[in-house]
Design a protein around this motif. Structure first.
Motif, PDB file in Angstrom:
ATOM      1  N   ASP A  74      44.418 -14.327  93.302  1.00  0.00           N
ATOM      2  CA  ASP A  74      45.146 -13.200  92.724  1.00  0.00           C
ATOM      3  C   ASP A  74      45.629 -12.339  93.881  1.00  0.00           C
ATOM      4  O   ASP A  74      45.190 -12.507  95.028  1.00  0.00           O
ATOM      5  N   ASP A  76      47.197 -11.196  96.984  1.00  0.00           N
ATOM      6  CA  ASP A  76      47.659 -11.947  98.150  1.00  0.00           C
ATOM      7  C   ASP A  76      46.538 -12.880  98.615  1.00  0.00           C
ATOM      8  O   ASP A  76      45.372 -12.493  98.609  1.00  0.00           O
ATOM      9  N   VAL A  79      44.224 -11.609 101.597  1.00  0.00           N
ATOM     10  CA  VAL A  79      43.408 -10.412 101.403  1.00  0.00           C
ATOM     11  C   VAL A  79      42.215 -10.760 100.505  1.00  0.00           C
ATOM     12  O   VAL A  79      42.331 -10.792  99.283  1.00  0.00           O
ATOM     13  N   THR A 106      49.315  -7.495  96.810  1.00  0.00           N
ATOM     14  CA  THR A 106      47.867  -7.287  96.821  1.00  0.00           C
ATOM     15  C   THR A 106      47.472  -6.032  96.015  1.00  0.00           C
ATOM     16  O   THR A 106      48.303  -5.141  95.773  1.00  0.00           O
ATOM     17  N   ALA A 107      46.199  -5.988  95.610  1.00  0.00           N
ATOM     18  CA  ALA A 107      45.719  -4.917  94.726  1.00  0.00           C
ATOM     19  C   ALA A 107      45.974  -3.518  95.287  1.00  0.00           C
ATOM     20  O   ALA A 107      46.268  -2.598  94.532  1.00  0.00           O
ATOM     21  N   ASN A 156      36.530  -4.865  95.849  1.00  0.00           N
ATOM     22  CA  ASN A 156      35.235  -5.494  95.527  1.00  0.00           C
ATOM     23  C   ASN A 156      34.056  -4.515  95.434  1.00  0.00           C
ATOM     24  O   ASN A 156      33.016  -4.722  96.070  1.00  0.00           O
ATOM     25  N   ALA A 186      44.998  -3.254  87.311  1.00  0.00           N
ATOM     26  CA  ALA A 186      46.402  -2.914  87.590  1.00  0.00           C
ATOM     27  C   ALA A 186      47.327  -4.016  87.096  1.00  0.00           C
ATOM     28  O   ALA A 186      47.114  -5.192  87.398  1.00  0.00           O
ATOM     29  N   MET A 208      34.226  -4.662  88.981  1.00  0.00           N
ATOM     30  CA  MET A 208      34.850  -5.616  89.906  1.00  0.00           C
ATOM     31  C   MET A 208      36.363  -5.741  89.742  1.00  0.00           C
ATOM     32  O   MET A 208      37.020  -6.380  90.548  1.00  0.00           O
ATOM     33  N   ARG A 209      36.897  -5.154  88.676  1.00  0.00           N
ATOM     34  CA  ARG A 209      38.357  -5.218  88.495  1.00  0.00           C
ATOM     35  C   ARG A 209      39.012  -3.912  88.918  1.00  0.00           C
ATOM     36  O   ARG A 209      40.106  -3.570  88.503  1.00  0.00           O
ATOM     37  N   THR A 210      38.290  -3.161  89.754  1.00  0.00           N
ATOM     38  CA  THR A 210      38.728  -1.812  90.129  1.00  0.00           C
ATOM     39  C   THR A 210      39.034  -1.734  91.625  1.00  0.00           C
ATOM     40  O   THR A 210      38.290  -2.287  92.442  1.00  0.00           O
ATOM     41  N   THR A 211      40.100  -1.046  91.948  1.00  0.00           N
ATOM     42  CA  THR A 211      40.402  -0.711  93.345  1.00  0.00           C
ATOM     43  C   THR A 211      40.397   0.811  93.463  1.00  0.00           C
ATOM     44  O   THR A 211      40.930   1.498  92.587  1.00  0.00           O
TER      45      THR A 211
END
Ligand code: SAH
Length: 239
Positions: A74, A76, A79, A106-107, A156, A186, A208-211
């Motif tokens: 997912d 890039d 990264v 990327t995220a 992560n 996102a 884990m789906r958070t930046t």
């Protein structure tokens, strides 16, 4: 190759084309699900989390047998993705295959766009998973980044205690009111965006789906946007 953060809109045509050309598509189950519309007629190898080594070696084996293989990450692929692992395995085994790394959104860039423009000046990306990087190294890097006044995108955040420690490191170098953006899923189903500050992060929403993006000493919030100035205000009189 990278397929971007979620929906088809943020895939690059080059990434879509790479999947179209592939006989075999290899990837983590969640990412394979994100691109199910492109998989008709393909051989698909979807493995779980922490099976990166297996995925990379299956991909190399299939490619050695003559198949065209797309290894999907997912965002890039460089990264915190599969590209370094695939190239590393190739470099160690001495196999010679045609290989191409296809970039993706990327995220950090996806989350940044949803927040406005927090990445408007020098920024760093930090991986907060202690799975492959020792905690001391993560904390040392956080310290260096905080000290140098970089904006940071935290990936992560698997370990909330470690995340809290890293935020404390930033708090020692930055004001408690420093803008922080928390972005979950996102450009995917379940997208959520929160604007908060170093002192007020709600750790309960982080997964884990958070930046998480932490601003630098000049970052501010205006009208729901996080803005990190590029520095024009120091050089020019604004109209
Ligand atoms: N190669 C990916 C990153 C893989 S590491 C990329 O370039 O984006 C996985 C981490 O990326 C997640 O824990 C999360 O921090 C971040 N991430 C990936 N996709 C995301 C999304 N759609 N929304 C928010 N964060 C995301």
């Amino acid at each position: 190759m990278g397929v971007g953060p979620g929906g088809p809109d943020l895939r690059t045509p080059a990434a879509v084309e790479a999947i179209r050309r592939a006989d075999v598509v290899v990837g983590y189950k969640t990412y394979i699900n994100l691109i199910s519309d492109l998989l008709h007629g393909k051989e698909v190898f979807a493995a779980g989390m922490r099976e990166e080594l297996l995925r990379a070696s299956v991909a190399l084996k299939k490619a050695s047998e003559g198949a065209t293989v797309a290894v999907v990450s997912d965002g890039d692929p460089q990264v915190f993705g599969m590209a370094p692992l695939v190239l590393e395995l190739m470099s160690r085994s001495g196999v010679h295959l045609n290989v191409e790394v296809v970039p993706g959104v990327t995220a950090a860039l996806a989350a940044g766009a949803l927040l406005g423009s927090p990445l408007g000046n020098d920024f760093a990306v930090l991986n907060l998973s202690p799975l492959l990087t020792p905690r001391e190294v993560i904390l040392r890097r956080a310290e260096a980044v905080a000290l140098a006044d970089y904006v940071v995108a935290l990936y992560n955040p698997i370990d909330v205690d470690l995340l809290k420690e890293v935020i404390l490191v930033f708090r020692r170098h930055r004001a408690g009111g420093t803008p922080v953006g928390v972005v979950k899923n996102a450009y995917r189903e379940g997208q959520r965006v929160w604007l908060t500050t170093l002192d007020e992060i709600d750790y309960g929403v982080v997964d884990m789906r958070t930046t998480i993006i932490v601003g630098n000493s000049e970052t501010y919030v205006w009208n729901g946007f996080i803005i990190t100035p590029r520095g024009y205000h120091r050089k020019y009189a604004y109209p």
